[in-house]
Design a protein around this motif. Structure first.
Motif, PDB file in Angstrom:
ATOM      1  N   THR A 117      46.519 -21.946  72.414  1.00 30.01           N
ATOM      2  CA  THR A 117      45.373 -22.406  71.654  1.00 30.01           C
ATOM      3  C   THR A 117      44.640 -21.194  71.126  1.00 30.01           C
ATOM      4  O   THR A 117      44.178 -20.354  71.886  1.00 30.01           O
ATOM      5  CB  THR A 117      44.432 -23.240  72.551  1.00 30.01           C
ATOM      6  OG1 THR A 117      45.168 -24.345  73.082  1.00 30.01           O
ATOM      7  CG2 THR A 117      43.239 -23.741  71.758  1.00 30.01           C
ATOM      8  N   ASP A 135      36.513 -20.994  78.350  1.00 25.05           N
ATOM      9  CA  ASP A 135      37.238 -22.107  77.732  1.00 25.05           C
ATOM     10  C   ASP A 135      36.338 -23.340  77.813  1.00 25.05           C
ATOM     11  O   ASP A 135      36.163 -23.926  78.888  1.00 25.05           O
ATOM     12  CB  ASP A 135      38.558 -22.323  78.473  1.00 25.05           C
ATOM     13  CG  ASP A 135      39.438 -23.360  77.791  1.00 25.05           C
ATOM     14  OD1 ASP A 135      39.072 -23.847  76.705  1.00 25.05           O
ATOM     15  OD2 ASP A 135      40.501 -23.687  78.355  1.00 25.05           O
ATOM     16  N   GLU A 182      35.274 -27.136  76.874  1.00 21.11           N
ATOM     17  CA  GLU A 182      35.709 -28.462  76.459  1.00 21.11           C
ATOM     18  C   GLU A 182      34.636 -29.470  76.830  1.00 21.11           C
ATOM     19  O   GLU A 182      33.621 -29.131  77.461  1.00 21.11           O
ATOM     20  CB  GLU A 182      37.040 -28.815  77.124  1.00 21.11           C
ATOM     21  CG  GLU A 182      38.209 -27.943  76.682  1.00 21.11           C
ATOM     22  CD  GLU A 182      39.532 -28.445  77.242  1.00 21.11           C
ATOM     23  OE1 GLU A 182      40.248 -29.142  76.503  1.00 21.11           O
ATOM     24  OE2 GLU A 182      39.819 -28.140  78.411  1.00 21.11           O
ATOM     25  N   GLU A 183      34.866 -30.715  76.470  1.00 28.03           N
ATOM     26  CA  GLU A 183      33.871 -31.746  76.763  1.00 28.03           C
ATOM     27  C   GLU A 183      33.673 -31.928  78.256  1.00 28.03           C
ATOM     28  O   GLU A 183      32.579 -32.293  78.707  1.00 28.03           O
ATOM     29  CB  GLU A 183      34.288 -33.079  76.124  1.00 28.03           C
ATOM     30  CG  GLU A 183      34.177 -33.084  74.604  1.00 28.03           C
ATOM     31  CD  GLU A 183      34.434 -34.469  74.031  1.00 28.03           C
ATOM     32  OE1 GLU A 183      34.128 -35.463  74.726  1.00 28.03           O
ATOM     33  OE2 GLU A 183      34.945 -34.565  72.906  1.00 28.03           O
ATOM     34  N   ASP A 184      34.734 -31.694  79.040  1.00 28.76           N
ATOM     35  CA  ASP A 184      34.611 -31.914  80.483  1.00 28.76           C
ATOM     36  C   ASP A 184      34.040 -30.731  81.225  1.00 28.76           C
ATOM     37  O   ASP A 184      33.930 -30.752  82.456  1.00 28.76           O
ATOM     38  CB  ASP A 184      35.968 -32.295  81.079  1.00 28.76           C
ATOM     39  CG  ASP A 184      36.963 -31.137  81.056  1.00 28.76           C
ATOM     40  OD1 ASP A 184      36.758 -30.201  80.259  1.00 28.76           O
ATOM     41  OD2 ASP A 184      37.941 -31.173  81.823  1.00 28.76           O
ATOM     42  N   HIS A 205      27.896 -30.150  74.887  1.00 30.89           N
ATOM     43  CA  HIS A 205      29.029 -29.843  74.010  1.00 30.89           C
ATOM     44  C   HIS A 205      29.930 -31.073  73.907  1.00 30.89           C
ATOM     45  O   HIS A 205      30.547 -31.492  74.893  1.00 30.89           O
ATOM     46  CB  HIS A 205      29.840 -28.664  74.544  1.00 30.89           C
ATOM     47  CG  HIS A 205      31.010 -28.310  73.670  1.00 30.89           C
ATOM     48  ND1 HIS A 205      30.856 -27.736  72.432  1.00 30.89           N
ATOM     49  CD2 HIS A 205      32.347 -28.476  73.854  1.00 30.89           C
ATOM     50  CE1 HIS A 205      32.052 -27.539  71.885  1.00 30.89           C
ATOM     51  NE2 HIS A 205      32.972 -27.995  72.734  1.00 30.89           N
ATOM     52  N   ASP A 206      30.023 -31.608  72.703  1.00 23.95           N
ATOM     53  CA  ASP A 206      30.895 -32.756  72.477  1.00 23.95           C
ATOM     54  C   ASP A 206      31.835 -32.500  71.309  1.00 23.95           C
ATOM     55  O   ASP A 206      32.401 -33.425  70.734  1.00 23.95           O
ATOM     56  CB  ASP A 206      30.076 -34.021  72.225  1.00 23.95           C
ATOM     57  CG  ASP A 206      29.096 -33.857  71.061  1.00 23.95           C
ATOM     58  OD1 ASP A 206      29.101 -32.771  70.423  1.00 23.95           O
ATOM     59  OD2 ASP A 206      28.350 -34.804  70.781  1.00 23.95           O
ATOM     60  N   PRO A 261      35.069 -29.893  69.474  1.00 24.97           N
ATOM     61  CA  PRO A 261      36.442 -29.522  69.834  1.00 24.97           C
ATOM     62  C   PRO A 261      36.466 -28.386  70.857  1.00 24.97           C
ATOM     63  O   PRO A 261      35.463 -27.713  71.101  1.00 24.97           O
ATOM     64  CB  PRO A 261      37.050 -29.071  68.502  1.00 24.97           C
ATOM     65  CG  PRO A 261      35.879 -28.592  67.703  1.00 24.97           C
ATOM     66  CD  PRO A 261      34.743 -29.495  68.093  1.00 24.97           C
ATOM     67  N   ARG A 262      37.621 -28.199  71.441  1.00 28.03           N
ATOM     68  CA  ARG A 262      37.808 -27.124  72.401  1.00 28.03           C
ATOM     69  C   ARG A 262      37.507 -25.781  71.744  1.00 28.03           C
ATOM     70  O   ARG A 262      37.896 -25.523  70.610  1.00 28.03           O
ATOM     71  CB  ARG A 262      39.246 -27.131  72.927  1.00 28.03           C
ATOM     72  CG  ARG A 262      39.523 -26.111  74.006  1.00 28.03           C
ATOM     73  CD  ARG A 262      40.979 -26.168  74.422  1.00 28.03           C
ATOM     74  NE  ARG A 262      41.289 -25.243  75.499  1.00 28.03           N
ATOM     75  CZ  ARG A 262      42.518 -25.010  75.930  1.00 28.03           C
ATOM     76  NH1 ARG A 262      43.548 -25.639  75.384  1.00 28.03           N
ATOM     77  NH2 ARG A 262      42.725 -24.155  76.916  1.00 28.03           N
ATOM     78  N   GLN A 297      37.287 -21.456  72.591  1.00 27.37           N
ATOM     79  CA  GLN A 297      37.614 -20.370  73.505  1.00 27.37           C
ATOM     80  C   GLN A 297      37.080 -19.044  72.968  1.00 27.37           C
ATOM     81  O   GLN A 297      37.241 -18.748  71.782  1.00 27.37           O
ATOM     82  CB  GLN A 297      39.124 -20.248  73.697  1.00 27.37           C
ATOM     83  CG  GLN A 297      39.757 -21.392  74.464  1.00 27.37           C
ATOM     84  CD  GLN A 297      41.227 -21.136  74.719  1.00 27.37           C
ATOM     85  OE1 GLN A 297      41.951 -20.657  73.861  1.00 27.37           O
ATOM     86  NE2 GLN A 297      41.668 -21.442  75.921  1.00 27.37           N
TER      87      GLN A 297
END
Length: 360
Positions: free
Chosen positions: A117, A159, A161-163, A185-186, A188-189, A191
């Motif tokens: 990614t 990194d 992400e939403e989680d 943060h909702d 895209p991923r 980095q």
């Protein structure tokens, strides 16, 4: 006098090379047969030819070789030493540049073989617990690379992400991963690789209990804690796809009392001065094995079956400290498989160590 064939045989220079150096005016034969064109050399020219052969193998430029030979025959040792030292510095600089290029090429090759990614350039702002972020950074900081030839590993991957947020560090011989929840943060991923000095500055701000604000805007990373702030530029490199690297086959697990196991490592048998095959650096090894089903032991040198695994003792001690628990799970697979150190209550925070192959 010596014929060109004899000179070639005794000096290490080929006949064609001697002809070339004659035409270049570097090593001129004492006499050339006007009829056959055959070259003949004085006996004392053998030393000069052997010197020329050494300089040639060291890839010294022809202009400098000519000066070295002139200084050598004239006993100008200062000139010769200066020329040799200057060439050595050029070689060292060239080797450093070549290592940097090959390091980049290896990363590009890894990228082709294991698509990663890519580092994103979008923006994000999120809130994260200061306590959890501090613990996450503490869990991975020991594994950051200090190798200047691998700049892409000279920081900590954030990194997002939403989680939540995962922070990752590796120096190729070990890798550490930690996870913390986030809010806000909702998208895209995303980095970014945060350079070590900036990551350390962030850690210094995480002394309070209130949430902090992490911001990413292109290559700029900012952490705000109350009225204090630290910011800097992220590293412009892709980070290895750590998710592929930490997908380990299930091994045998042992729950260890960290204090007891640490003492066993510090006072137990060790294979001293073993050389890491990856980079030739000597290190002390601890040889581990699981006995009685789930008991992890530090084996005597040479003791144990074919399933024993050897690891850098210093790295293992650091991983135990970074685990920050009284008890940890040590997962051991095949002798060539990485060893994993996991928290019983947090499977998302762990480290892995590459084994060192034992030479019996």
């Amino acid at each position: 006098m010596r014929s060109i064939g004899e000179m070639a045989r005794d000096s290490g220079l080929g006949v064609s090379a001697l002809r070339f150096y004659d035409r270049a005016g570097v090593l001129v034969p004492a006499w050339v047969d006007p009829v056959s064109g055959y070259r003949w050399y004085e006996p004392e020219q053998l030393e000069e030819a052997r010197l020329l052969a050494r300089l040639r193998r060291a890839a010294m430029p022809l202009a400098d070789i000519r000066l070295v030979l002139a200084g050598w025959s004239g006993a100008d040792t200062d000139l010769v030493r200066g020329l040799l030292q200057a060439h050595l510095r050029r070689l060292e600089a060239g080797l450093s540049d070549a290592r940097g290029e090959f390091s980049t090429l290896r990363v590009l090759l890894d990228h082709r073989e294991n698509p990663m990614t890519s580092i994103q350039t979008s923006a994000a702002r999120l809130s994260v617990s200061a306590t959890e972020l501090a613990a996450a950074l503490d869990a991975v900081r020991f594994a950051v690379s200090e190798d200047p030839e691998l700049p892409m590993l000279g920081g900590i991957l954030f990194d997002i992400e939403e989680d939540g947020l995962r922070v990752v560090a590796t120096d190729r011989y070990r890798m550490a991963v930690a996870h913390t929840g986030t809010n806000g943060h909702d998208g895209p991923r995303l980095q970014v690789v945060v350079p070590t000095p900036l990551a350390d500055a962030m850690r210094a701000l995480l002394g309070g209990a209130e949430p902090v604000r992490l911001g990413v805007d292109g290559d700029r990373v900012t952490l705000e804690a109350g009225d204090r702030e630290t910011a800097g530029q992220s590293l412009g490199h892709d980070f290895p796809d750590y998710r592929r690297l930490v997908s380990l086959s299930a091994g045998r697990r042992a729950l260890v009392d960290v204090a007891v196991f640490r003492k066993a490592l510090e006072t137990g048998p060790v294979r001293a001065g073993e050389v890491r095959e990856q980079d030739g650096v000597p290190c002390d090894l601890s040889v581990l094995g699981i006995a009685d089903g789930d008991t992890l032991t530090v084996c005597e040198d040479g003791e144990g079956d074919q399933n024993r695994i050897a690891v850098n003792r210093e790295f293992l001690l650091e991983a135990l400290a970074a685990g920050a628990r009284d008890e940890l799970i040590v997962e051991v697979g095949a002798p060539t498989a990485p060893l994993a150190i996991r928290r019983p209550d947090d499977e998302d925070t762990f480290s892995i160590l590459m084994p060192v192959r034992l030479e019996d």
